[in-house]
Write a protein that holds these residues in place. Structure first.
Motif, PDB file in Angstrom:
ATOM      1  N   LEU A 173       0.814  -1.217   0.000  1.00 43.21           N
ATOM      2  CA  LEU A 173       0.000   0.000   0.000  1.00 43.21           C
ATOM      3  C   LEU A 173       0.844   1.262   0.000  1.00 43.21           C
ATOM      4  CD1 LEU A 173      -2.892  -0.910   2.482  1.00 43.21           C
ATOM      5  CD2 LEU A 173      -2.834  -1.099  -0.010  1.00 43.21           C
ATOM      6  N   ILE A 174       2.032   1.191   0.535  1.00 40.42           N
ATOM      7  CA  ILE A 174       2.869   2.382   0.654  1.00 40.42           C
ATOM      8  C   ILE A 174       3.602   2.689  -0.652  1.00 40.42           C
ATOM      9  CG2 ILE A 174       5.000   1.239   1.398  1.00 40.42           C
ATOM     10  CD1 ILE A 174       5.263   3.510   3.509  1.00 40.42           C
ATOM     11  N   GLU A 175       3.633   1.742  -1.584  1.00 44.67           N
ATOM     12  CA  GLU A 175       4.391   1.897  -2.831  1.00 44.67           C
ATOM     13  C   GLU A 175       3.516   2.593  -3.881  1.00 44.67           C
ATOM     14  OE1 GLU A 175       5.809  -1.937  -3.975  1.00 44.67           O
ATOM     15  OE2 GLU A 175       6.380  -2.462  -1.916  1.00 44.67           O
ATOM     16  N   ALA A 176       3.651   3.902  -3.976  1.00 48.90           N
ATOM     17  CA  ALA A 176       2.759   4.695  -4.827  1.00 48.90           C
ATOM     18  C   ALA A 176       2.938   4.410  -6.312  1.00 48.90           C
ATOM     19  CB  ALA A 176       2.972   6.182  -4.560  1.00 48.90           C
ATOM     20  N   GLU A 177       4.134   3.999  -6.736  1.00 48.13           N
ATOM     21  CA  GLU A 177       4.385   3.788  -8.156  1.00 48.13           C
ATOM     22  C   GLU A 177       4.184   2.334  -8.590  1.00 48.13           C
ATOM     23  OE1 GLU A 177       5.001   6.325 -10.141  1.00 48.13           O
ATOM     24  OE2 GLU A 177       4.958   7.708  -8.444  1.00 48.13           O
ATOM     25  N   ALA A 178       3.878   1.452  -7.649  1.00 45.56           N
ATOM     26  CA  ALA A 178       3.772   0.031  -7.976  1.00 45.56           C
ATOM     27  C   ALA A 178       2.539  -0.244  -8.837  1.00 45.56           C
ATOM     28  CB  ALA A 178       3.701  -0.796  -6.690  1.00 45.56           C
ATOM     29  N   ASP A 179       2.690  -1.169  -9.782  1.00 43.85           N
ATOM     30  CA  ASP A 179       1.553  -1.609 -10.584  1.00 43.85           C
ATOM     31  C   ASP A 179       0.751  -2.646  -9.814  1.00 43.85           C
ATOM     32  OD1 ASP A 179       2.066   0.010 -12.736  1.00 43.85           O
ATOM     33  OD2 ASP A 179       3.244  -1.483 -13.809  1.00 43.85           O
ATOM     34  N   HIS A 180      -0.559  -2.619 -10.027  1.00 46.37           N
ATOM     35  CA  HIS A 180      -1.446  -3.564  -9.354  1.00 46.37           C
ATOM     36  C   HIS A 180      -2.366  -4.218 -10.385  1.00 46.37           C
ATOM     37  CE1 HIS A 180      -0.241  -1.898  -5.457  1.00 46.37           C
ATOM     38  NE2 HIS A 180      -0.386  -0.710  -6.004  1.00 46.37           N
ATOM     39  N   LEU A 181      -2.715  -5.455 -10.139  1.00 48.58           N
ATOM     40  CA  LEU A 181      -3.664  -6.147 -10.997  1.00 48.58           C
ATOM     41  C   LEU A 181      -4.968  -5.352 -11.036  1.00 48.58           C
ATOM     42  CD1 LEU A 181      -4.203  -8.995 -12.460  1.00 48.58           C
ATOM     43  CD2 LEU A 181      -5.542  -9.477 -10.417  1.00 48.58           C
ATOM     44  N   THR A 182      -5.457  -5.104 -12.234  1.00 56.29           N
ATOM     45  CA  THR A 182      -6.662  -4.284 -12.410  1.00 56.29           C
ATOM     46  C   THR A 182      -7.558  -4.908 -13.460  1.00 56.29           C
ATOM     47  OG1 THR A 182      -5.468  -2.253 -11.843  1.00 56.29           O
ATOM     48  CG2 THR A 182      -7.539  -2.003 -13.052  1.00 56.29           C
ATOM     49  N   TRP A 183      -8.850  -4.965 -13.165  1.00 56.18           N
ATOM     50  CA  TRP A 183      -9.844  -5.342 -14.171  1.00 56.18           C
ATOM     51  C   TRP A 183     -10.480  -4.057 -14.683  1.00 56.18           C
ATOM     52  CZ3 TRP A 183     -11.590  -9.468 -16.897  1.00 56.18           C
ATOM     53  CH2 TRP A 183     -12.794  -9.308 -17.578  1.00 56.18           C
ATOM     54  N   ALA A 184     -10.371  -3.811 -15.989  1.00 53.87           N
ATOM     55  CA  ALA A 184     -10.984  -2.624 -16.596  1.00 53.87           C
ATOM     56  C   ALA A 184     -11.159  -2.873 -18.084  1.00 53.87           C
ATOM     57  CB  ALA A 184     -10.111  -1.386 -16.367  1.00 53.87           C
ATOM     58  N   HIS A 185     -12.247  -2.353 -18.637  1.00 53.83           N
ATOM     59  CA  HIS A 185     -12.512  -2.473 -20.072  1.00 53.83           C
ATOM     60  C   HIS A 185     -12.573  -3.921 -20.535  1.00 53.83           C
ATOM     61  CE1 HIS A 185     -11.645   1.730 -19.725  1.00 53.83           C
ATOM     62  NE2 HIS A 185     -10.376   1.509 -19.466  1.00 53.83           N
ATOM     63  N   GLY A 186     -13.051  -4.815 -19.677  1.00 47.51           N
ATOM     64  CA  GLY A 186     -13.218  -6.198 -20.068  1.00 47.51           C
ATOM     65  C   GLY A 186     -11.934  -6.995 -20.143  1.00 47.51           C
ATOM     66  N   MET A 187     -10.881  -6.560 -19.463  1.00 49.58           N
ATOM     67  CA  MET A 187      -9.619  -7.293 -19.500  1.00 49.58           C
ATOM     68  C   MET A 187      -8.820  -7.069 -18.216  1.00 49.58           C
ATOM     69  SD  MET A 187      -7.280  -5.010 -22.112  1.00 49.58           S
ATOM     70  CE  MET A 187      -8.546  -4.840 -23.362  1.00 49.58           C
ATOM     71  N   ILE A 188      -7.837  -7.941 -18.031  1.00 49.71           N
ATOM     72  CA  ILE A 188      -6.909  -7.796 -16.909  1.00 49.71           C
ATOM     73  C   ILE A 188      -5.741  -6.921 -17.344  1.00 49.71           C
ATOM     74  CG2 ILE A 188      -5.208  -9.026 -15.507  1.00 49.71           C
ATOM     75  CD1 ILE A 188      -7.881  -9.477 -14.392  1.00 49.71           C
ATOM     76  N   LEU A 189      -5.430  -5.895 -16.527  1.00 49.45           N
ATOM     77  CA  LEU A 189      -4.332  -4.973 -16.799  1.00 49.45           C
ATOM     78  C   LEU A 189      -3.426  -4.895 -15.581  1.00 49.45           C
ATOM     79  CD1 LEU A 189      -6.601  -2.054 -18.101  1.00 49.45           C
ATOM     80  CD2 LEU A 189      -5.404  -3.703 -19.538  1.00 49.45           C
ATOM     81  N   GLU A 190      -2.311  -4.218 -15.748  1.00 44.98           N
ATOM     82  CA  GLU A 190      -1.440  -3.865 -14.632  1.00 44.98           C
ATOM     83  C   GLU A 190      -1.255  -2.361 -14.668  1.00 44.98           C
ATOM     84  OE1 GLU A 190       0.055  -5.596 -12.272  1.00 44.98           O
ATOM     85  OE2 GLU A 190      -0.075  -7.704 -12.881  1.00 44.98           O
ATOM     86  N   ARG A 191      -1.614  -1.671 -13.584  1.00 46.32           N
ATOM     87  CA  ARG A 191      -1.407  -0.227 -13.539  1.00 46.32           C
ATOM     88  C   ARG A 191      -1.372   0.245 -12.085  1.00 46.32           C
ATOM     89  NH1 ARG A 191      -7.135   1.582 -16.251  1.00 46.32           N
ATOM     90  NH2 ARG A 191      -8.502   1.220 -14.477  1.00 46.32           N
ATOM     91  N   PRO A 192      -0.774   1.416 -11.840  1.00 46.01           N
ATOM     92  CA  PRO A 192      -0.691   1.904 -10.452  1.00 46.01           C
ATOM     93  C   PRO A 192      -2.003   2.501  -9.977  1.00 46.01           C
ATOM     94  CG  PRO A 192       0.361   3.442 -11.955  1.00 46.01           C
ATOM     95  CD  PRO A 192      -0.039   2.258 -12.791  1.00 46.01           C
ATOM     96  N   VAL A 193      -2.147   2.577  -8.675  1.00 43.85           N
ATOM     97  CA  VAL A 193      -3.241   3.332  -8.063  1.00 43.85           C
ATOM     98  C   VAL A 193      -2.675   4.726  -7.833  1.00 43.85           C
ATOM     99  CG1 VAL A 193      -4.746   3.552  -6.058  1.00 43.85           C
ATOM    100  CG2 VAL A 193      -4.304   1.301  -7.036  1.00 43.85           C
ATOM    101  N   THR A 194      -3.122   5.688  -8.623  1.00 44.04           N
ATOM    102  CA  THR A 194      -2.468   6.991  -8.704  1.00 44.04           C
ATOM    103  C   THR A 194      -2.690   7.828  -7.439  1.00 44.04           C
ATOM    104  OG1 THR A 194      -4.378   8.158  -9.614  1.00 44.04           O
ATOM    105  CG2 THR A 194      -2.958   6.957 -11.168  1.00 44.04           C
ATOM    106  N   GLU A 215      -7.791   4.114   7.543  1.00 42.17           N
ATOM    107  CA  GLU A 215      -7.177   3.172   8.476  1.00 42.17           C
ATOM    108  C   GLU A 215      -6.028   2.392   7.848  1.00 42.17           C
ATOM    109  OE1 GLU A 215     -10.100   1.005  11.142  1.00 42.17           O
ATOM    110  OE2 GLU A 215     -11.489   1.822   9.642  1.00 42.17           O
ATOM    111  N   LEU A 216      -5.995   2.289   6.530  1.00 45.90           N
ATOM    112  CA  LEU A 216      -4.989   1.443   5.873  1.00 45.90           C
ATOM    113  C   LEU A 216      -4.026   2.209   4.965  1.00 45.90           C
ATOM    114  CD1 LEU A 216      -7.154  -1.672   4.844  1.00 45.90           C
ATOM    115  CD2 LEU A 216      -5.732  -1.377   6.875  1.00 45.90           C
ATOM    116  N   LEU A 217      -4.510   3.234   4.260  1.00 48.12           N
ATOM    117  CA  LEU A 217      -3.661   3.930   3.298  1.00 48.12           C
ATOM    118  C   LEU A 217      -2.771   4.951   3.985  1.00 48.12           C
ATOM    119  CD1 LEU A 217      -5.878   4.770   0.172  1.00 48.12           C
ATOM    120  CD2 LEU A 217      -3.991   3.132   0.314  1.00 48.12           C
ATOM    121  N   PRO A 218      -1.499   5.015   3.604  1.00 51.27           N
ATOM    122  CA  PRO A 218      -0.636   6.083   4.142  1.00 51.27           C
ATOM    123  C   PRO A 218      -1.019   7.413   3.509  1.00 51.27           C
ATOM    124  CG  PRO A 218       0.548   4.804   2.495  1.00 51.27           C
ATOM    125  CD  PRO A 218      -0.760   4.111   2.700  1.00 51.27           C
ATOM    126  N   PRO A 219      -0.829   8.531   4.207  1.00 53.11           N
ATOM    127  CA  PRO A 219      -1.146   9.840   3.615  1.00 53.11           C
ATOM    128  C   PRO A 219      -0.190  10.178   2.478  1.00 53.11           C
ATOM    129  CG  PRO A 219      -0.017  10.108   5.713  1.00 53.11           C
ATOM    130  CD  PRO A 219      -0.294   8.644   5.574  1.00 53.11           C
TER     131      PRO A 219
END
Length: 385
Positions: A173-194, A215-219
């Motif tokens: 959660l603390i890694e702002a630039e890390a890519d995460h598994l994402t479902w979008a547009h009918g497919m599996i992608l890898e992208r960061p949570v901006t 409670e979980l995300l760092p500021p």
């Protein structure tokens, strides 16, 4: 924030509107025909949604047995923030999504952001933007099961076609630039949570399951949001203004101007605004009034068809306005020069909620479902509405 989908149009080298000639007009007519067909398909889907009332009524027993989404804590806020007439279908999809996700992967929390959290949700037009916090990174087996679950949900629930979700491991959660598994547009992608998405979650994300975002995300660190917005502006939106044919598409015009207005407010005032608020801001920034009206009608009403000539003129004006705004936004001290006219004040963006992100990188072809995946993202929030 990742945004949106019709097929890419690649401009010919050196093509510009004044030199486009008859070939461009033929292209615009073809695109207008495609647009008419798409509107007909949307109308068909809306009519099919009307027949869902019987199935939703049959599902009342499920809701009556109780779901924390409808009866507890922040979920009540979710129901209050969408039009009441749509709460049943959308809420049912969210209930089912949370339940099925928890059965596929160990889930710590599920949150909603975007229009849903900001209070500007438009049924049938707004995306359901979700974040799921999972206990550990997902292996290939769980990725495949998540893809199958999302595909099944889309096949059985029309409202799930606009459901997008990023899966973040609790340990990252603390890694702002890390890519995460994402479902979008009918497919599996890898992208960061901006940083835009993180800020949305921290300011008012809706908790659908588990602990709240605070409670979980760092500021965010000082300047992290603003730096991201400027990078997104320079790296995605400014180059996009050099591709005239892209601006013939409704989604490009809509996102380009809305992103610009929202980024302007964030850089100037440090706050996030909705797309509805961005429309008012655009007029103050000096955007063409008829283009702003056109965007408003697509989001909140039923727009009239646009002819080829008007589409060309609209694309030229929208592209010029966005490019001018970005150049001012990226100029040193542009946001702080006291004498600058508001219409020339910099928007800096590439970010709407979630950074109007580029859709990300597809992973493993075997994990990408066929059929619905025809929504091809054009680039980063390259449009995702």
């Amino acid at each position: 924030m990742l945004l949106p989908g019709s097929p890419n149009v690649t401009p010919a080298a050196g093509l510009s509107f004044p030199d486009a000639g008859h070939g461009a007009v033929r292209l615009f007519r073809m695109q207008a025909m495609v647009g008419i067909r798409r509107r007909e398909q949307r109308a068909e889907r809306r009519s099919r949604r009307g027949s869902l009332s019987g199935r939703v009524g049959a599902a009342k027993g499920l809701r009556a047995r109780g779901s924390d989404l409808r009866t507890q804590g922040p979920a009540q806020g979710w129901c209050a923030r969408i039009p009441r007439m749509a709460a049943t279908e959308t809420d049912l999809v969210l209930e089912r999504f949370v339940s099925e996700t928890r059965s596929v992967v160990p889930t710590v929390a599920v949150w909603a952001h975007g229009s849903l959290a900001l209070g500007d949700f438009q049924p049938g037009r707004s995306d359901l933007d979700l974040i799921a916090i999972v206990e550990s990174p997902l292996d290939d087996g769980r990725r495949d099961r998540l893809a199958a679950m999302h595909q099944r949900l889309m096949d059985e629930e029309p409202a799930a076609a606009r459901l997008h979700c990023s899966y973040m491991a609790a340990s990252s959660l603390i890694e702002a630039e890390a890519d995460h598994l994402t479902w979008a547009h009918g497919m599996i992608l890898e992208r960061p949570v901006t940083p835009v998405t993180r800020r949305e979650l921290l300011d008012g994300g809706l908790t659908l399951h588990g602990p709240s975002p605070a409670e979980l995300l760092p500021p965010l660190t000082h300047g992290q949001l603003e730096d991201f917005i400027r990078r997104d502006l320079a790296g995605f939106w400014l180059p996009a203004t050099g591709k005239p044919l892209l601006w013939l598409r409704d989604v490009r015009v809509d996102l380009g101007l809305l992103v610009l207005a929202r980024a302007t407010v964030t850089l100037r005032d440090g706050r996030l605004i909705t797309k509805g608020e961005a429309l008012a801001e655009l007029l103050e920034l000096g955007a063409p009034a008829d283009v702003v009206r056109d965007i408003r009608e697509r989001r909140y009403a039923e727009p009239a068809p646009i002819g080829p000539v008007r589409r060309i003129r609209r694309g030229m004006r929208a592209r010029a306005f966005v490019r001018r705004g970005i150049n001012h936004a990226l100029a040193p001290g542009a946001q702080h020069r006291p004498g600058i006219d508001r219409a020339r004040r910099s928007p800096a963006s590439g970010t709407g909620p979630r950074g109007l992100r580029h859709p990300g990188r597809p992973v493993r072809p075997s994990a990408v479902p066929t059929g619905v995946g025809a929504l091809r993202p054009t680039s980063r929030a390259g449009p995702r509405r």
